[in-house]
Each structure stands twice: as structure tokens, then as C-alpha cells.
Design a protein around this motif. Structure first.
Motif, PDB file in Angstrom:
ATOM      1  N   ILE A 152       0.855  -1.191   0.000  1.00  0.00           N
ATOM      2  CA  ILE A 152       0.000   0.000   0.000  1.00  0.00           C
ATOM      3  C   ILE A 152       0.885   1.233   0.000  1.00  0.00           C
ATOM      4  CG2 ILE A 152      -1.724   1.312   1.289  1.00  0.00           C
ATOM      5  CD1 ILE A 152      -2.770  -1.319   2.371  1.00  0.00           C
ATOM      6  N   LYS A 153       0.510   2.203  -0.831  1.00  0.00           N
ATOM      7  CA  LYS A 153       1.233   3.470  -0.897  1.00  0.00           C
ATOM      8  C   LYS A 153       0.246   4.592  -1.221  1.00  0.00           C
ATOM      9  CE  LYS A 153       2.569   3.832  -5.755  1.00  0.00           C
ATOM     10  NZ  LYS A 153       2.218   5.236  -5.917  1.00  0.00           N
ATOM     11  N   LYS A 154       0.654   5.821  -0.959  1.00  0.00           N
ATOM     12  CA  LYS A 154      -0.151   6.992  -1.285  1.00  0.00           C
ATOM     13  C   LYS A 154      -0.067   7.231  -2.786  1.00  0.00           C
ATOM     14  CE  LYS A 154      -1.978  11.259  -0.683  1.00  0.00           C
ATOM     15  NZ  LYS A 154      -2.161  11.615  -2.062  1.00  0.00           N
ATOM     16  N   ASP A 155      -1.206   7.525  -3.399  1.00  0.00           N
ATOM     17  CA  ASP A 155      -1.252   7.877  -4.815  1.00  0.00           C
ATOM     18  C   ASP A 155      -0.521   9.202  -5.030  1.00  0.00           C
ATOM     19  OD1 ASP A 155      -2.850   9.459  -7.115  1.00  0.00           O
ATOM     20  OD2 ASP A 155      -2.964   7.315  -7.521  1.00  0.00           O
ATOM     21  N   THR A 176      -1.181  -6.179  -5.374  1.00  0.00           N
ATOM     22  CA  THR A 176      -0.712  -7.495  -4.948  1.00  0.00           C
ATOM     23  C   THR A 176       0.805  -7.400  -4.890  1.00  0.00           C
ATOM     24  OG1 THR A 176      -0.497  -8.355  -7.198  1.00  0.00           O
ATOM     25  CG2 THR A 176      -2.635  -8.712  -6.082  1.00  0.00           C
ATOM     26  N   PHE A 177       1.426  -8.231  -4.072  1.00  0.00           N
ATOM     27  CA  PHE A 177       2.878  -8.165  -3.936  1.00  0.00           C
ATOM     28  C   PHE A 177       3.553  -8.427  -5.281  1.00  0.00           C
ATOM     29  CE2 PHE A 177       7.143  -9.251  -2.571  1.00  0.00           C
ATOM     30  CZ  PHE A 177       7.383  -8.237  -1.648  1.00  0.00           C
ATOM     31  N   GLY A 178       3.007  -9.362  -6.048  1.00  0.00           N
ATOM     32  CA  GLY A 178       3.575  -9.669  -7.367  1.00  0.00           C
ATOM     33  C   GLY A 178       3.495  -8.485  -8.318  1.00  0.00           C
ATOM     34  N   GLU A 179       2.377  -7.788  -8.326  1.00  0.00           N
ATOM     35  CA  GLU A 179       2.225  -6.612  -9.190  1.00  0.00           C
ATOM     36  C   GLU A 179       3.164  -5.504  -8.738  1.00  0.00           C
ATOM     37  OE1 GLU A 179       0.956  -3.999 -12.185  1.00  0.00           O
ATOM     38  OE2 GLU A 179       0.820  -6.173 -12.022  1.00  0.00           O
ATOM     39  N   TRP A 180       3.301  -5.330  -7.414  1.00  0.00           N
ATOM     40  CA  TRP A 180       4.231  -4.328  -6.889  1.00  0.00           C
ATOM     41  C   TRP A 180       5.659  -4.630  -7.351  1.00  0.00           C
ATOM     42  CZ3 TRP A 180       4.832   0.306  -5.065  1.00  0.00           C
ATOM     43  CH2 TRP A 180       6.029   0.636  -4.429  1.00  0.00           C
ATOM     44  N   MET A 233      10.091   4.744  -2.679  1.00  0.00           N
ATOM     45  CA  MET A 233       9.992   3.656  -1.705  1.00  0.00           C
ATOM     46  C   MET A 233       9.526   4.118  -0.325  1.00  0.00           C
ATOM     47  SD  MET A 233      10.590   0.979  -3.413  1.00  0.00           S
ATOM     48  CE  MET A 233      10.733  -0.228  -2.114  1.00  0.00           C
ATOM     49  N   ARG A 234       9.416   5.411  -0.108  1.00  0.00           N
ATOM     50  CA  ARG A 234       9.025   5.961   1.201  1.00  0.00           C
ATOM     51  C   ARG A 234       7.540   5.706   1.484  1.00  0.00           C
ATOM     52  NH1 ARG A 234      11.709   9.911   3.928  1.00  0.00           N
ATOM     53  NH2 ARG A 234      12.844  10.481   2.053  1.00  0.00           N
ATOM     54  N   ASP A 235       7.240   5.512   2.766  1.00  0.00           N
ATOM     55  CA  ASP A 235       5.857   5.378   3.240  1.00  0.00           C
ATOM     56  C   ASP A 235       5.076   4.293   2.498  1.00  0.00           C
ATOM     57  OD1 ASP A 235       6.240   7.370   5.154  1.00  0.00           O
ATOM     58  OD2 ASP A 235       5.676   8.942   3.733  1.00  0.00           O
ATOM     59  N   ARG A 236       5.650   3.114   2.449  1.00  0.00           N
ATOM     60  CA  ARG A 236       4.987   1.935   1.886  1.00  0.00           C
ATOM     61  C   ARG A 236       4.687   0.993   3.040  1.00  0.00           C
ATOM     62  NH1 ARG A 236       5.138   5.391  -1.476  1.00  0.00           N
ATOM     63  NH2 ARG A 236       6.112   5.249  -3.503  1.00  0.00           N
ATOM     64  N   ALA A 237       3.654   0.198   2.869  1.00  0.00           N
ATOM     65  CA  ALA A 237       3.328  -0.792   3.896  1.00  0.00           C
ATOM     66  C   ALA A 237       2.949  -2.098   3.218  1.00  0.00           C
ATOM     67  CB  ALA A 237       2.179  -0.296   4.767  1.00  0.00           C
ATOM     68  N   ILE A 253      -3.864  -0.892   8.255  1.00  0.00           N
ATOM     69  CA  ILE A 253      -3.087   0.048   7.459  1.00  0.00           C
ATOM     70  C   ILE A 253      -2.503   1.071   8.419  1.00  0.00           C
ATOM     71  CG2 ILE A 253      -3.192   1.804   5.638  1.00  0.00           C
ATOM     72  CD1 ILE A 253      -5.539   0.198   4.429  1.00  0.00           C
ATOM     73  N   PRO A 254      -1.216   1.368   8.314  1.00  0.00           N
ATOM     74  CA  PRO A 254      -0.615   2.336   9.235  1.00  0.00           C
ATOM     75  C   PRO A 254      -1.395   3.659   9.276  1.00  0.00           C
ATOM     76  CG  PRO A 254       1.083   1.269   7.949  1.00  0.00           C
ATOM     77  CD  PRO A 254      -0.237   0.839   7.372  1.00  0.00           C
ATOM     78  N   ARG A 255      -1.569   4.175  10.473  1.00  0.00           N
ATOM     79  CA  ARG A 255      -2.325   5.413  10.692  1.00  0.00           C
ATOM     80  C   ARG A 255      -1.781   6.565   9.845  1.00  0.00           C
ATOM     81  NH1 ARG A 255      -7.203   5.700  11.761  1.00  0.00           N
ATOM     82  NH2 ARG A 255      -7.458   7.662  10.863  1.00  0.00           N
ATOM     83  N   LYS A 256      -0.468   6.617   9.678  1.00  0.00           N
ATOM     84  CA  LYS A 256       0.155   7.680   8.883  1.00  0.00           C
ATOM     85  C   LYS A 256      -0.407   7.711   7.456  1.00  0.00           C
ATOM     86  CE  LYS A 256       4.707   9.355   7.476  1.00  0.00           C
ATOM     87  NZ  LYS A 256       6.153   9.136   7.566  1.00  0.00           N
ATOM     88  N   LEU A 257      -0.597   6.546   6.866  1.00  0.00           N
ATOM     89  CA  LEU A 257      -1.150   6.476   5.509  1.00  0.00           C
ATOM     90  C   LEU A 257      -2.625   6.861   5.496  1.00  0.00           C
ATOM     91  CD1 LEU A 257       0.595   3.268   4.133  1.00  0.00           C
ATOM     92  CD2 LEU A 257       1.011   5.632   3.448  1.00  0.00           C
ATOM     93  N   LEU A 258      -3.379   6.384   6.487  1.00  0.00           N
ATOM     94  CA  LEU A 258      -4.802   6.736   6.557  1.00  0.00           C
ATOM     95  C   LEU A 258      -4.988   8.235   6.788  1.00  0.00           C
ATOM     96  CD1 LEU A 258      -6.145   3.725   8.639  1.00  0.00           C
ATOM     97  CD2 LEU A 258      -6.374   4.100   6.176  1.00  0.00           C
ATOM     98  N   ASP A 259      -4.149   8.813   7.647  1.00  0.00           N
ATOM     99  CA  ASP A 259      -4.215  10.256   7.903  1.00  0.00           C
ATOM    100  C   ASP A 259      -3.898  11.057   6.643  1.00  0.00           C
ATOM    101  OD1 ASP A 259      -4.914   9.778  10.526  1.00  0.00           O
ATOM    102  OD2 ASP A 259      -2.910  10.206  11.339  1.00  0.00           O
ATOM    103  N   ALA A 260      -2.980  10.539   5.828  1.00  0.00           N
ATOM    104  CA  ALA A 260      -2.572  11.239   4.606  1.00  0.00           C
ATOM    105  C   ALA A 260      -3.726  11.420   3.626  1.00  0.00           C
ATOM    106  CB  ALA A 260      -1.422  10.501   3.932  1.00  0.00           C
TER     107      ALA A 260
END
Length: 148
Positions: free
Chosen positions: A38-41, A51-55, A81-85, A98-105
């Protein structure tokens, strides 16, 4: 490659967990890799879930275009590569955290929308998802412009 289609609204519990939509979970190969990245758009206030394979496929493609002896390329890769989970639905209910930092973003409070977007899933704060989109006229004009 898995194709994700559909939209599902999910509540977040007090511990910040949510249930991964069963319709998406059922598309994953039985006994296969259930990890997602998961990453921020870059352009929108949403998260992207691969999916991990697509990533891995996409990351390899991006990396192949870079020269790590070039400072700008190295800086780009670091930010890329920053702020990935990595998340994986639990075996029982299918909950993910999902890490709160990403949800807050993206401004999530109580509910998110998982929106299938072919090779990825977008995760939106429910209010932003409902307020977003373009008008039918804009969609038709854009379709005409892209078809040229």
C-alpha cells in the motif's frame, strides 16, 4: 494478474483495523501469496493497494529506467519507496491494519471505500470518494479526446 472490479465501503474499528472485502479476497489464488503493498497515490488523495507480485513487477520496471549513480534518480527512488506498507488479511475474518500515517494522509476518519481499479485497488476516505469523480459530460469529452 488479478483484476479488481467493484466498490466496497468498510468501517474502521477502534484499533484501526478494517475487513478486506471478501469479493477481492476471493480473487486471490487459493493458498497463494496474500500480501499487498500500500502506498499513497501521487495525484489523488487515496491509497493504492497492489498485490505483492504486481508491486514487484512495477518496481522492477521503474528501477530499470534509473541510473543510481545519478543523484536525481537516487532521490526519486528513495521517495518512491518511502511510506509503503505490506499488509496481509488475517486468515479468520480477513482484517487488515493500514498504518495510521497512511490513513491520515488521505483524511480517513471512520469509513473507507475499496475501489477496484483493474490491476490495483484504490482506498479512499468515504467522503472524498463520494465527492470525487467527474461529470458525465467531462467523462464523454475526455473519452473523445483520448480516442484521437
Amino acid at each position: 494478474m488479478t483484476t479488481f472490479i467493484g466498490e466496497y465501503t468498510v468501517r474502521i474499528d477502534d484499533k484501526g483495523r478494517m475487513v478486506f472485502p471478501s469479493a477481492f479476497k476471493s480473487l486471490m489464488p487459493e493458498g497463494g501469496d496474500m500480501r499487498f503493498v500500500i502506498k499513497k497515490d501521487i495525484f489523488e488523495d487515496c491509497l493504492e493497494m497492489y498485490t505483492f507480485g504486481e508491486w514487484e513487477r512495477q518496481s522492477c520496471e521503474v528501477k530499470s529506467k534509473l541510473n543510481f549513480f545519478n543523484r536525481e534518480h537516487a532521490m526519486f527512488w528513495r521517495e518512491y519507496m518511502r511510506d509503503r506498507a505490506i499488509v496481509e488479511p488475517d486468515g479468520k475474518v480477513g482484517r487488515i491494519s493500514i498504518p495510521r500515517k497512511l490513513l491520515d494522509a488521505i483524511g480517513v476518519t471512520k469509513e473507507v471505500v475499496f475501489s477496484g481499479n483493474d490491476y490495483k485497488i484504490e482506498i479512499w476516505a468515504k467522503e472524498k470518494f463520494e465527492a470525487g469523480g467527474i461529470s458525465n459530460e467531462e467523462y464523454i469529452a475526455l473519452a473523445g479526446k483520448l480516442s484521437q
